[in-house]
Design a protein around this motif. Structure first.
Motif, PDB file in Angstrom:
ATOM      1  N   PRO A   1       0.620  15.263  10.520  1.00  0.00           N
ATOM      2  CA  PRO A   1      -0.116  16.483  10.144  1.00  0.00           C
ATOM      3  C   PRO A   1      -0.974  16.301   8.890  1.00  0.00           C
ATOM      4  CG  PRO A   1       2.145  17.037  10.683  1.00  0.00           C
ATOM      5  CD  PRO A   1       2.057  15.530  10.653  1.00  0.00           C
ATOM      6  N   VAL A   2      -0.474  15.582   7.906  1.00  0.00           N
ATOM      7  CA  VAL A   2      -1.247  15.364   6.680  1.00  0.00           C
ATOM      8  C   VAL A   2      -2.466  14.495   6.985  1.00  0.00           C
ATOM      9  CG1 VAL A   2      -1.223  14.271   4.393  1.00  0.00           C
ATOM     10  CG2 VAL A   2       0.688  15.717   5.109  1.00  0.00           C
ATOM     11  N   LEU A   3      -2.262  13.416   7.729  1.00  0.00           N
ATOM     12  CA  LEU A   3      -3.376  12.521   8.050  1.00  0.00           C
ATOM     13  C   LEU A   3      -4.415  13.232   8.929  1.00  0.00           C
ATOM     14  CD1 LEU A   3      -4.320   9.642   7.486  1.00  0.00           C
ATOM     15  CD2 LEU A   3      -3.244   8.959   9.617  1.00  0.00           C
ATOM     16  N   PHE A   4      -3.956  13.945   9.959  1.00  0.00           N
ATOM     17  CA  PHE A   4      -4.892  14.622  10.842  1.00  0.00           C
ATOM     18  C   PHE A   4      -5.577  15.786  10.128  1.00  0.00           C
ATOM     19  CE2 PHE A   4      -6.223  17.446  14.289  1.00  0.00           C
ATOM     20  CZ  PHE A   4      -6.999  16.555  15.013  1.00  0.00           C
ATOM     21  N   GLY A   5      -4.811  16.547   9.334  1.00  0.00           N
ATOM     22  CA  GLY A   5      -5.413  17.646   8.565  1.00  0.00           C
ATOM     23  C   GLY A   5      -6.458  17.135   7.584  1.00  0.00           C
ATOM     24  N   GLY A   6      -6.150  16.028   6.920  1.00  0.00           N
ATOM     25  CA  GLY A   6      -7.120  15.421   6.007  1.00  0.00           C
ATOM     26  C   GLY A   6      -8.359  14.951   6.743  1.00  0.00           C
ATOM     27  N   PHE A   7      -8.154  14.382   7.933  1.00  0.00           N
ATOM     28  CA  PHE A   7      -9.295  13.968   8.752  1.00  0.00           C
ATOM     29  C   PHE A   7     -10.170  15.161   9.131  1.00  0.00           C
ATOM     30  CE2 PHE A   7     -10.590  14.025  13.253  1.00  0.00           C
ATOM     31  CZ  PHE A   7     -11.724  13.237  13.149  1.00  0.00           C
ATOM     32  N   VAL A   8      -9.550  16.249   9.567  1.00  0.00           N
ATOM     33  CA  VAL A   8     -10.313  17.431   9.974  1.00  0.00           C
ATOM     34  C   VAL A   8     -11.126  17.968   8.798  1.00  0.00           C
ATOM     35  CG1 VAL A   8     -10.129  19.847  10.726  1.00  0.00           C
ATOM     36  CG2 VAL A   8      -8.814  18.069  11.899  1.00  0.00           C
ATOM     37  N   LEU A   9     -10.490  18.137   7.644  1.00  0.00           N
ATOM     38  CA  LEU A   9     -11.188  18.708   6.491  1.00  0.00           C
ATOM     39  C   LEU A   9     -12.303  17.794   5.986  1.00  0.00           C
ATOM     40  CD1 LEU A   9      -8.271  20.320   4.497  1.00  0.00           C
ATOM     41  CD2 LEU A   9      -9.954  21.434   5.964  1.00  0.00           C
ATOM     42  N   THR A  10     -12.022  16.515   5.868  1.00  0.00           N
ATOM     43  CA  THR A  10     -13.074  15.615   5.398  1.00  0.00           C
ATOM     44  C   THR A  10     -14.166  15.459   6.454  1.00  0.00           C
ATOM     45  OG1 THR A  10     -11.754  13.682   6.073  1.00  0.00           O
ATOM     46  CG2 THR A  10     -11.611  14.374   3.759  1.00  0.00           C
ATOM     47  N   GLY A  11     -13.796  15.578   7.728  1.00  0.00           N
ATOM     48  CA  GLY A  11     -14.800  15.584   8.791  1.00  0.00           C
ATOM     49  C   GLY A  11     -15.706  16.798   8.692  1.00  0.00           C
ATOM     50  N   VAL A  12     -15.135  17.951   8.359  1.00  0.00           N
ATOM     51  CA  VAL A  12     -15.946  19.163   8.158  1.00  0.00           C
ATOM     52  C   VAL A  12     -16.919  18.933   7.008  1.00  0.00           C
ATOM     53  CG1 VAL A  12     -15.879  21.592   7.422  1.00  0.00           C
ATOM     54  CG2 VAL A  12     -14.294  20.774   9.174  1.00  0.00           C
TER      55      VAL A  12
ATOM     56  N   MET B   1       0.855  -1.175   0.000  1.00  0.00           N
ATOM     57  CA  MET B   1       0.000   0.000   0.000  1.00  0.00           C
ATOM     58  C   MET B   1       0.899   1.236   0.000  1.00  0.00           C
ATOM     59  SD  MET B   1      -2.752   1.285   2.893  1.00  0.00           S
ATOM     60  CE  MET B   1      -4.045   0.143   2.532  1.00  0.00           C
ATOM     61  N   SER B   2       0.603   2.139  -0.914  1.00  0.00           N
ATOM     62  CA  SER B   2       1.393   3.368  -0.981  1.00  0.00           C
ATOM     63  C   SER B   2       0.964   4.325   0.129  1.00  0.00           C
ATOM     64  CB  SER B   2       1.193   4.042  -2.341  1.00  0.00           C
ATOM     65  OG  SER B   2      -0.101   4.604  -2.427  1.00  0.00           O
ATOM     66  N   GLY B   3       1.787   5.351   0.361  1.00  0.00           N
ATOM     67  CA  GLY B   3       1.448   6.370   1.346  1.00  0.00           C
ATOM     68  C   GLY B   3       0.140   7.064   1.009  1.00  0.00           C
ATOM     69  N   PHE B   4      -0.058   7.350  -0.282  1.00  0.00           N
ATOM     70  CA  PHE B   4      -1.304   8.003  -0.701  1.00  0.00           C
ATOM     71  C   PHE B   4      -2.499   7.101  -0.412  1.00  0.00           C
ATOM     72  CE2 PHE B   4      -4.630   8.524  -3.902  1.00  0.00           C
ATOM     73  CZ  PHE B   4      -5.022   9.823  -3.606  1.00  0.00           C
ATOM     74  N   GLU B   5      -2.372   5.819  -0.710  1.00  0.00           N
ATOM     75  CA  GLU B   5      -3.482   4.892  -0.453  1.00  0.00           C
ATOM     76  C   GLU B   5      -3.801   4.831   1.039  1.00  0.00           C
ATOM     77  OE1 GLU B   5      -2.935   1.696  -4.086  1.00  0.00           O
ATOM     78  OE2 GLU B   5      -1.674   1.519  -2.303  1.00  0.00           O
ATOM     79  N   PHE B   6      -2.763   4.885   1.861  1.00  0.00           N
ATOM     80  CA  PHE B   6      -2.973   4.876   3.307  1.00  0.00           C
ATOM     81  C   PHE B   6      -3.711   6.141   3.752  1.00  0.00           C
ATOM     82  CE2 PHE B   6      -1.429   6.123   7.549  1.00  0.00           C
ATOM     83  CZ  PHE B   6      -1.949   5.073   8.279  1.00  0.00           C
ATOM     84  N   ILE B   7      -3.238   7.289   3.314  1.00  0.00           N
ATOM     85  CA  ILE B   7      -3.857   8.565   3.686  1.00  0.00           C
ATOM     86  C   ILE B   7      -5.278   8.638   3.145  1.00  0.00           C
ATOM     87  CG2 ILE B   7      -3.775  11.071   3.280  1.00  0.00           C
ATOM     88  CD1 ILE B   7      -0.685  10.780   3.208  1.00  0.00           C
ATOM     89  N   PHE B   8      -5.448   8.257   1.888  1.00  0.00           N
ATOM     90  CA  PHE B   8      -6.744   8.437   1.257  1.00  0.00           C
ATOM     91  C   PHE B   8      -7.762   7.369   1.653  1.00  0.00           C
ATOM     92  CE2 PHE B   8      -9.230  10.635  -2.016  1.00  0.00           C
ATOM     93  CZ  PHE B   8      -8.845  11.920  -1.684  1.00  0.00           C
ATOM     94  N   SER B   9      -7.309   6.305   2.324  1.00  0.00           N
ATOM     95  CA  SER B   9      -8.300   5.350   2.813  1.00  0.00           C
ATOM     96  C   SER B   9      -9.181   6.022   3.861  1.00  0.00           C
ATOM     97  CB  SER B   9      -7.618   4.101   3.383  1.00  0.00           C
ATOM     98  OG  SER B   9      -6.812   4.421   4.499  1.00  0.00           O
TER      99      SER B   9
END
Length: 183
Positions: A72-83, A1-9
């Protein structure tokens, strides 16, 4: 699994849930349409949020090679997609049949929904500018599709006249297919 796949899951899951929340709300409204008037403002707000979620998903794909796997990327992505999930859930009421007309619900929640979408877009723009420092911000296309988003959305947030808000939503919605066609 690539880093992007991990983040974007995680981000893809929340964005998919946001779309499902919006579509589920619309489906509940359509099922109750014999009792509840949906109205253009609510329908347009739902369409706008859905279009923006899809465009956010597309930006994520476009940045797939540049997103580092980090907290920071994972948590920031979580915050934005959570919004996005929260604002999508606010477009339509949970108990449709408790409303006679969705215009009152629209007036109660539109500012929060629009502000949440604007926050996500501001964060996306900041990330884009960080990852793509040579992004052509002065191009006509960027001015038309990127920079126009913020004043139009802000006007829709502060406007008191529903016709102005509906006009802003129509303009904002029109930018998504126009941007897709202009490549």
């Amino acid at each position: 699994m690539s880093g992007f796949e991990f983040i974007f899951s995680l981000m893809g899951l929340l964005l998919g849930l946001a779309l499902a929340e919006g579509l589920g709300g619309l489906a509940r409204c359509l099922k109750a349409s014999h009792k509840v008037r949906i109205g253009w403002p609510t329908a347009l707000l739902g369409l706008f949020v859905s279009c923006d979620v899809v465009s956010f998903w597309m930006y994520g794909w476009a940045m797939r090679e540049l997103l580092p796997i980090s907290w920071p990327v994972l948590f920031g992505g979580f915050v934005l997609t959570g919004v996005y999930y929260v604002v999508a859930s606010l477009v339509f009421p949970n108990d449709i049949e408790a409303c006679d007309d969705l215009d009152a619900h629209f007036e109660q929640h539109r500012r929060t929904v629009l502000a949440g979408v604007m926050l996500c877009n501001a964060a996306l723009l900041a990330v884009t500018l960080t990852l793509f420092p040579k992004f052509p911000l002065g191009s006509f296309r960027a001015i038309l599709f990127t920079w126009s988003f913020f004043p139009i959305t802000l006007l829709a947030i502060v406007a008191r006249d529903r016709r102005v808000v509906v006009g802003c939503l129509l303009l904002l919605i029109a930018t998504y297919p126009a941007s897709a066609l202009w490549n």
